[in-house]
Motif scaffolding. Sequence first.
Motif, PDB file in Angstrom:
ATOM      1  N   VAL A  37      -6.217  56.644  29.691  1.00 29.24           N
ATOM      2  CA  VAL A  37      -5.846  55.359  29.137  1.00 29.24           C
ATOM      3  C   VAL A  37      -5.241  55.401  27.753  1.00 29.24           C
ATOM      4  N   MET A  38      -5.628  56.463  27.006  1.00 24.17           N
ATOM      5  CA  MET A  38      -4.958  56.680  25.574  1.00 24.17           C
ATOM      6  C   MET A  38      -3.726  57.075  25.622  1.00 24.17           C
ATOM      7  N   GLU A  39      -3.373  58.109  26.522  1.00 26.94           N
ATOM      8  CA  GLU A  39      -1.945  58.546  26.698  1.00 26.94           C
ATOM      9  C   GLU A  39      -0.917  57.382  27.318  1.00 26.94           C
ATOM     10  N   LEU A  40      -1.588  56.484  28.287  1.00 28.74           N
ATOM     11  CA  LEU A  40      -0.653  55.418  28.699  1.00 28.74           C
ATOM     12  C   LEU A  40      -0.518  54.291  27.718  1.00 28.74           C
ATOM     13  N   ASN A  41      -1.544  53.941  26.802  1.00 28.62           N
ATOM     14  CA  ASN A  41      -1.266  53.078  25.880  1.00 28.62           C
ATOM     15  C   ASN A  41      -0.181  53.613  24.874  1.00 28.62           C
ATOM     16  N   SER A  46       3.474  52.001  25.408  1.00 29.84           N
ATOM     17  CA  SER A  46       3.212  50.918  24.733  1.00 29.84           C
ATOM     18  C   SER A  46       2.457  49.549  25.095  1.00 29.84           C
ATOM     19  N   ILE A  47       1.450  49.743  25.835  1.00 32.79           N
ATOM     20  CA  ILE A  47       0.645  48.622  26.476  1.00 32.79           C
ATOM     21  C   ILE A  47      -0.755  48.945  25.745  1.00 32.79           C
ATOM     22  N   ASN A  48      -1.549  47.898  26.093  1.00 31.43           N
ATOM     23  CA  ASN A  48      -2.947  47.982  25.672  1.00 31.43           C
ATOM     24  C   ASN A  48      -3.929  47.754  26.791  1.00 31.43           C
ATOM     25  N   ILE A  49      -4.737  48.681  27.211  1.00 30.03           N
ATOM     26  CA  ILE A  49      -5.495  48.630  28.081  1.00 30.03           C
ATOM     27  C   ILE A  49      -6.950  48.580  27.404  1.00 30.03           C
ATOM     28  N   PRO A  50      -7.437  47.372  27.516  1.00 26.79           N
ATOM     29  CA  PRO A  50      -9.027  47.345  26.976  1.00 26.79           C
ATOM     30  C   PRO A  50      -9.789  48.235  27.772  1.00 26.79           C
ATOM     31  N   ILE A  51     -10.737  49.034  27.355  1.00 26.02           N
ATOM     32  CA  ILE A  51     -11.638  50.089  28.121  1.00 26.02           C
ATOM     33  C   ILE A  51     -12.449  49.204  29.122  1.00 26.02           C
ATOM     34  N   SER A  52     -12.793  48.189  28.671  1.00 24.98           N
ATOM     35  CA  SER A  52     -13.896  47.367  29.699  1.00 24.98           C
ATOM     36  C   SER A  52     -12.921  46.866  30.904  1.00 24.98           C
ATOM     37  N   GLU A  53     -11.560  46.803  30.533  1.00 21.44           N
ATOM     38  CA  GLU A  53     -10.610  46.212  31.835  1.00 21.44           C
ATOM     39  C   GLU A  53     -10.619  47.322  32.877  1.00 21.44           C
ATOM     40  N   PHE A  54     -11.155  48.448  32.617  1.00 22.52           N
ATOM     41  CA  PHE A  54     -10.888  49.689  33.547  1.00 22.52           C
ATOM     42  C   PHE A  54     -11.914  49.400  34.631  1.00 22.52           C
ATOM     43  N   ASP A  55     -11.623  48.592  35.660  1.00 23.80           N
ATOM     44  CA  ASP A  55     -12.313  48.361  36.830  1.00 23.80           C
ATOM     45  C   ASP A  55     -11.884  49.338  37.940  1.00 23.80           C
ATOM     46  N   ARG A  56     -12.512  50.271  37.861  1.00 23.03           N
ATOM     47  CA  ARG A  56     -12.115  51.659  38.670  1.00 23.03           C
ATOM     48  C   ARG A  56     -11.474  51.086  40.161  1.00 23.03           C
ATOM     49  N   ASN A  57     -11.980  50.169  40.807  1.00 25.14           N
ATOM     50  CA  ASN A  57     -11.243  49.874  41.840  1.00 25.14           C
ATOM     51  C   ASN A  57      -9.739  49.531  41.748  1.00 25.14           C
ATOM     52  N   ARG A  87     -15.071  40.372  23.557  1.00 28.34           N
ATOM     53  CA  ARG A  87     -14.407  41.429  22.587  1.00 28.34           C
ATOM     54  C   ARG A  87     -12.882  41.925  23.064  1.00 28.34           C
ATOM     55  N   ASP A  88     -12.829  42.611  24.074  1.00 33.70           N
ATOM     56  CA  ASP A  88     -11.781  43.047  24.930  1.00 33.70           C
ATOM     57  C   ASP A  88     -10.684  41.858  25.498  1.00 33.70           C
ATOM     58  N   GLY A  89     -11.311  40.846  25.693  1.00 32.87           N
ATOM     59  CA  GLY A  89     -10.491  39.880  26.321  1.00 32.87           C
ATOM     60  C   GLY A  89     -10.286  39.975  27.737  1.00 32.87           C
ATOM     61  N   THR A  90     -11.035  40.989  28.262  1.00 30.67           N
ATOM     62  CA  THR A  90     -11.092  40.718  29.714  1.00 30.67           C
ATOM     63  C   THR A  90     -11.957  39.502  30.451  1.00 30.67           C
ATOM     64  N   ILE A  91     -12.879  39.139  29.400  1.00 31.32           N
ATOM     65  CA  ILE A  91     -13.564  37.575  29.906  1.00 31.32           C
ATOM     66  C   ILE A  91     -12.806  36.697  28.647  1.00 31.32           C
ATOM     67  N   LYS A  92     -12.200  35.688  29.168  1.00 33.77           N
ATOM     68  CA  LYS A  92     -11.503  34.855  28.279  1.00 33.77           C
ATOM     69  C   LYS A  92     -12.337  33.923  27.994  1.00 33.77           C
ATOM     70  N   GLU A  93     -13.302  33.334  28.866  1.00 34.17           N
ATOM     71  CA  GLU A  93     -14.046  32.179  28.416  1.00 34.17           C
ATOM     72  C   GLU A  93     -15.240  32.152  29.151  1.00 34.17           C
ATOM     73  N   VAL A  94     -16.379  31.959  28.401  1.00 36.41           N
ATOM     74  CA  VAL A  94     -17.493  32.162  28.957  1.00 36.41           C
ATOM     75  C   VAL A  94     -18.144  30.664  29.241  1.00 36.41           C
ATOM     76  N   SER A  95     -18.408  30.248  30.559  1.00 34.73           N
ATOM     77  CA  SER A  95     -19.113  28.924  30.646  1.00 34.73           C
ATOM     78  C   SER A  95     -20.599  28.961  30.615  1.00 34.73           C
ATOM     79  N   PRO A  96     -21.147  28.033  29.843  1.00 31.26           N
ATOM     80  CA  PRO A  96     -22.476  28.249  29.356  1.00 31.26           C
ATOM     81  C   PRO A  96     -23.466  28.196  30.775  1.00 31.26           C
ATOM     82  N   PHE A  97     -23.028  27.470  31.595  1.00 31.62           N
ATOM     83  CA  PHE A  97     -23.857  27.131  32.906  1.00 31.62           C
ATOM     84  C   PHE A  97     -23.710  28.275  33.774  1.00 31.62           C
TER      85      PHE A  97
END
Lengths: 77, 405
Positions: free
Chosen positions: A42-46, A50-61, B135-145
């Motif tokens: 992820v760090m190398e690719l970023n 020049s992209i930004n892969i958030p670490i929690s975006e990392f859905d393995r599938n 924080r990461d922006g992978t969830i853009k918006e949380v619906s309270p319900f």
Amino acid sequence: MSNEQTVLSVLQELTATDLSGQMTTNLFTSGLLDSMATVQMVMELNEQCSINIPISEFDRNQWDTPEKIVAKVTELQ
Amino acid sequence: MPNLSPYADPQYFVLLVVTLIPVMLGLYYGKRFRVYETIWTAAFLLLTFGGIKWHQGVMLVAYVVYQLALVMGYDRYRKRYNQTGVFVALVVLSALPLALVKLSPAVHLPKLALLGFLGISYLTFKTVQVIMELRDGTIKEVSPFLFLRFLLFFPTITSGPIDRYRRFQQDDVAVPSRHDYLELVNTGVMRIFQGFVYKYIIGYIFGTLMLPHVAHQVLMHRSAFLGTGLSWPLVAYMYVYSMYLFFDFAGYSLFAVGISNLMGVRTPMNFNAPFKAQNIKDFWNRWHMSLSFWFRDFVFMRFTFFVMKHRLIKNRIRVSQFAYLVNFLIMGFWHGVTWYYIVYGLFHATAIIINDIWLRYKKRHSAQLPHNRWTQALAVVITFNVVCLSFLIFSGELNTLWFKH
């Protein structure tokens, strides 16, 4: 360098394997990439693409083969 | 008012399934009855956290209001700003109730434990995850319900498996096709029956019939082996406890996933034949998976990413070793602030670090080292025994044996 070349060279560095003929190999189930190597990738690719892969975006599938990684990188650019 | 313990007896399943019939009929006809599901959830929460456990119910309500305020507040904040300090503060605030409950015995403040309720850990894992993804922006918006539905999803509320917000959202938005739903019900029912076999038959044999007997034998041999208490009954205890732990928890998890399936939700599985693991790393990809993956994604990977980005430690092998230590120590402390849980964490960190060294050695010397089904079988046997030893530490039996006279 094209995205494919960049991804393959990053993967080659991390797995010590030339994956150019194995674009659909699953990197996780085959044991080629562990969590640590994944973070490094992820760090190398970023950096190199020049992209930004958030670490929690990392859905393995969505990142489990070289082919999918190339597609993801292109999508994020 | 009566009080029900989740999945404790057969009547509970009858009550669950009968009251879920409207939900299942709805899904069969392509509809999700949200109002009915909400009332159903409220009723079961009342049955679980009401009656003699009413104080837990009060705490649950207060906890949920608190977490909802944190998440919605951060959701609004994050749309405009993104300061690291605020993010860290939010994670700390969100984990604070759980931390106080866990610390209460260690700091001798039993009153703090009253903040807790059955399942507080699992709700905390879910909330922290949502904050991190905001924080990461992978969830853009949380619906309270939706957040409330996710947090209070009843089949998994007390002990997981730990679902992910975005995954849950997918199931919640899309009603499965009739064909898919019928298949899901089929899988769900099979899981529930497998759970019966695991928890009520095998788990019962190991946990209720055998374990007290072996535990008694262990204490009878207190003076064995120069007064250390290391005896054959202790070895037997180690295996019996490990089997009990697996079948009891895997059985519970199968119920939770099975009931989720009946409700059209594909809650992730918790176990994948853990005793077939070839090494410790492999074991953690098979044991209590929703927890270990949570730790992998939200502790290990974030921690290594942070350390490497800021170049705090240069050597990458050291980074991963340090990260394993942090990861498993947090997991140990989460189980409870008691020596044997912390040692359990350290034990697994050490095991996985040794495992990594071995894997690197193996890679370098792959030509000289034999690799066949016998070496594989040996690997499985070694892993199994290392894991069982860790469960003996985890069981707290050594504490009873050594420190409780």
